[in-house]
Scaffold this motif. Sequence first.
Motif, mmCIF file in Angstrom:
data_model
loop_
_atom_site.group_PDB
_atom_site.id
_atom_site.type_symbol
_atom_site.label_atom_id
_atom_site.label_comp_id
_atom_site.label_asym_id
_atom_site.label_seq_id
_atom_site.Cartn_x
_atom_site.Cartn_y
_atom_site.Cartn_z
ATOM 1 N N ARG A 42 42.054 37.578 55.895
ATOM 2 C CA ARG A 42 43.369 37.078 55.448
ATOM 3 C C ARG A 42 43.245 35.678 54.858
ATOM 4 O O ARG A 42 43.829 35.385 53.807
ATOM 5 C CB ARG A 42 44.356 37.084 56.616
ATOM 6 N N LEU A 43 42.491 34.838 55.533
ATOM 7 C CA LEU A 43 42.294 33.477 55.042
ATOM 8 C C LEU A 43 41.584 33.506 53.687
ATOM 9 O O LEU A 43 41.985 32.816 52.739
ATOM 10 C CB LEU A 43 41.484 32.678 56.074
ATOM 11 N N GLY A 46 43.875 34.610 50.909
ATOM 12 C CA GLY A 46 44.772 33.515 50.522
ATOM 13 C C GLY A 46 44.079 32.520 49.610
ATOM 14 O O GLY A 46 44.650 32.096 48.595
ATOM 15 N N LYS A 49 43.629 34.134 46.114
ATOM 16 C CA LYS A 49 44.884 34.128 45.342
ATOM 17 C C LYS A 49 45.169 32.755 44.744
ATOM 18 O O LYS A 49 45.749 32.650 43.668
ATOM 19 C CB LYS A 49 46.061 34.539 46.225
ATOM 20 N N LYS A 50 44.741 31.704 45.436
ATOM 21 C CA LYS A 50 44.963 30.326 44.967
ATOM 22 C C LYS A 50 43.856 29.846 44.025
ATOM 23 O O LYS A 50 43.886 28.705 43.578
ATOM 24 C CB LYS A 50 45.066 29.381 46.159
#
Length: 182
Positions: A42-43, A46, A49-50
Amino acid sequence: MDPMRVGTIMAVAVALGALCAPMSAEAKPSKAEMKKSKFHIRLGAGFFKKGKYPEALAEMRKAYALVPLPGHIYNMARCYQEMGRLGEAVEYFHRYLDEGDDKKKLKKTQAALSELIPKVFGALEVSCQPAGVAVEIPGVGGGPCPYVNEQVRAGGWKMKLSAEGYTTAELDVTVEAGGRAK
């Protein structure tokens, strides 16, 4: 949104689902390892995506170390690709071809390799007189002349040519990505 980015986000979702799938008894991670791996996935997603690809890669590596799933290999390949580390991307996409079983990702992996290989590799063709001269290129391989290798990493290489009764010759050769050095 970039189709490869969407594919990677979906790959992360698939990897999360795969963590819940049964594994063989000998390779089954503990609940704590699975929980930590999900956290890192999950990290990493994230960060991806950034556009923080080095951070995403670090998290995917941690997830893989805890629970070694093929989806993690694919995600690492995508991180390398986005970071411009195309040689590593090719390596990890090849690993995914060997270990992965998701048909959509396998198709995307093959497409990515078709795009990346000409950017990372070139061909090397060596012809010699007399035929049968031994060609040796440390880190690449070798064999008798004529020698052809269709997938040599782009860059400079030292080539050694030797034959009984002749002085050994060492030559510098440069292989350009997508090119053919002769």
